[in-house]
Scaffold this active site. Structure first.
Site, PDB file in Angstrom:
ATOM      1  N   HIS A  64      45.238  48.745  35.989  1.00  0.00           N
ATOM      2  CA  HIS A  64      45.328  48.891  34.927  1.00  0.00           C
ATOM      3  C   HIS A  64      46.876  49.853  34.383  1.00  0.00           C
ATOM      4  O   HIS A  64      47.780  49.402  35.244  1.00  0.00           O
ATOM      5  CB  HIS A  64      44.570  49.987  34.472  1.00  0.00           C
ATOM      6  CG  HIS A  64      43.258  49.697  34.905  1.00  0.00           C
ATOM      7  ND1 HIS A  64      42.197  49.060  33.765  1.00  0.00           N
ATOM      8  CD2 HIS A  64      41.488  49.579  35.155  1.00  0.00           C
ATOM      9  CE1 HIS A  64      41.737  47.942  34.030  1.00  0.00           C
ATOM     10  NE2 HIS A  64      41.143  48.245  35.384  1.00  0.00           N
TER      11      HIS A  64
ATOM     12  N   GLU B 181      40.651  55.624  36.791  1.00  0.00           N
ATOM     13  CA  GLU B 181      41.172  54.720  38.120  1.00  0.00           C
ATOM     14  C   GLU B 181      42.453  54.255  37.789  1.00  0.00           C
ATOM     15  O   GLU B 181      42.899  54.313  39.216  1.00  0.00           O
ATOM     16  CB  GLU B 181      40.207  53.577  36.901  1.00  0.00           C
ATOM     17  CG  GLU B 181      40.252  52.230  38.062  1.00  0.00           C
ATOM     18  CD  GLU B 181      39.876  51.098  37.074  1.00  0.00           C
ATOM     19  OE1 GLU B 181      39.953  50.190  38.060  1.00  0.00           O
ATOM     20  OE2 GLU B 181      38.862  51.130  36.280  1.00  0.00           O
TER      21      GLU B 181
ATOM     22  N   HIS C 153      41.210  47.954  42.492  1.00  0.00           N
ATOM     23  CA  HIS C 153      40.474  47.927  41.836  1.00  0.00           C
ATOM     24  C   HIS C 153      39.395  49.496  41.518  1.00  0.00           C
ATOM     25  O   HIS C 153      39.149  49.914  42.794  1.00  0.00           O
ATOM     26  CB  HIS C 153      39.823  47.673  40.602  1.00  0.00           C
ATOM     27  CG  HIS C 153      40.967  46.574  39.631  1.00  0.00           C
ATOM     28  ND1 HIS C 153      41.157  46.923  37.971  1.00  0.00           N
ATOM     29  CD2 HIS C 153      41.574  46.064  39.237  1.00  0.00           C
ATOM     30  CE1 HIS C 153      41.763  46.053  38.234  1.00  0.00           C
ATOM     31  NE2 HIS C 153      42.185  45.499  38.658  1.00  0.00           N
TER      32      HIS C 153
ATOM     33  N   GLU D 195      37.032  45.527  44.424  1.00  0.00           N
ATOM     34  CA  GLU D 195      36.580  47.378  43.049  1.00  0.00           C
ATOM     35  C   GLU D 195      36.024  47.997  44.785  1.00  0.00           C
ATOM     36  O   GLU D 195      34.561  47.907  45.461  1.00  0.00           O
ATOM     37  CB  GLU D 195      35.336  46.931  42.204  1.00  0.00           C
ATOM     38  CG  GLU D 195      35.923  45.593  41.595  1.00  0.00           C
ATOM     39  CD  GLU D 195      35.908  46.430  40.299  1.00  0.00           C
ATOM     40  OE1 GLU D 195      36.583  47.366  40.014  1.00  0.00           O
ATOM     41  OE2 GLU D 195      36.505  45.694  39.047  1.00  0.00           O
TER      42      GLU D 195
END
Length: 333
Positions: free
Chosen positions: A123, A160, A215, A297
């Site tokens: 992101h 995040e 992430h 993740e």
């Protein structure tokens, strides 16, 4: 013998002197004094009012003394340089203790010398202000999907995008210390994105030996732990993962093992059946990659226990260490 000239007078009777030695001494000194006076006249100035002569400035500097006569500023003019200008000029010269300004720090040596690693911080902190740009669709081979998303956040507002940049920067430092060349897809240095297809292209163009996309998940409370996402076998349109499936699994398994060891976090209790591994074919960053690549993740930001870890700097350092150790293990075989 006597000399008689036109102006001469009759000779007088000779006078007798008793100081013979003194007369001889005076006679000897007269020529010497005369010679000294002649030398003085030839070398001295016109009179006692003339300023004393001084050595040229360069000669005086060489002797370490200050000028005895008028200085260069006596004329009332200032050239704007003076001692400060000379010191500034001297400070620009390279020396044994001060490297030239143009010098740069040599690349670190280490076991990863010559290896290229691309880190993909998930992101972007600015994505939320550019919804039109990140919502446009791009081709990921199997289908079309959004360019990017804003990502998730903890219940207390830690995003995040903040998390992924922090861990990625820590990871970069660790890898560079071992000699790797590290490139980012973004470093908070662009207003939004990049899109998922560009993220894949950055790794491909760098001919990276490994690519890791960092992430954190946004699942339901109670879902805890990390998992590593591996590319599925995909061949559709621009996507062809046939050459990276095997090495990407090797990379992912090593990262999962080292991450568990470094952080003490358990593998996900909601994805991967306890293995900490998940295979997917819907992610453009994996589908379009031509070099070994995985996603990790690191935890679930929506779970309070995982949140406590994710928002802790010491734990984020452990997370970076676990990912780094997995990459090093993969690259060293």
């Amino acid at each position: 013998m006597s000399y008689v000239g036109p102006d001469s007078q009759p000779p007088r009777p000779p006078r007798r002197f008793t100081g013979g030695p003194l007369t001889v001494t005076l006679a000897a000194l007269v020529p010497t004094c005369l010679a000294g006076w002649l030398i003085y006249e030839a070398t001295s100035g016109p009179g006692g009012d003339e300023p004393a002569r001084t050595l040229p400035a360069t000669s005086q500097s060489a002797q370490g003394s200050s000028p005895a006569g008028p200085s260069s500023s006596a004329s009332g003019k200032d050239d704007g340089k003076g001692d400060k200008g000379d010191k500034d000029k001297a400070s620009d010269e390279p020396s044994a203790t001060k490297p030239p300004k143009s010098s740069s720090r040599p690349a670190a040596s280490g076991p990863l010398k010559g290896k290229v690693v691309v880190i993909d911080p998930g992101h972007n902190p600015g994505n939320g202000k550019h919804t039109a740009e990140i919502n446009r669709l791009v081709n990921v081979g199997t289908h079309r999907k959004e360019c990017d998303t804003t990502g998730t956040s903890t219940n207390n507002g830690y995003t995040e995008a903040q998390f992924t940049l922090d861990v990625s920067r820590r990871l970069r430092t660790l890898l560079q210390s071992q000699g790797a060349t590290v490139k980012f897809t973004q470093d908070g240095d662009r207003p939004w994105g990049p899109c998922v297809d560009e993220r894949a292209r950055i790794g491909n163009d760098a001919r990276a030996d490994a690519v890791v996309s960092v992430h954190a998940d946004g699942s339901a409370a109670g879902n805890r732990g990390f998992h590593v996402i591996l590319p599925a076998s995909v061949k559709s349109g621009a996507a062809d993962t046939s050459g990276i499936v095997v090495p990407s699994r090797d990379l992912g398994e090593r990262i999962a093992g080292k991450f568990l060891s470094a952080t003490g976090s358990a593998p996900s209790n909601y994805v991967g059946d306890g293995t900490g591994l998940d295979v997917r074919k819907d992610l453009g960053g994996l589908n379009l990659s031509t070099v070994p690549k995985v996603f990790i993740e690191c935890g679930n930001m929506r779970d309070s226990k995982d949140e406590a870890l994710i928002t802790n700097g010491a734990w984020r350092q452990k997370a970076a260490r676990g990912i780094s150790d997995g990459i090093v293990s993969f690259l060293r075989g």
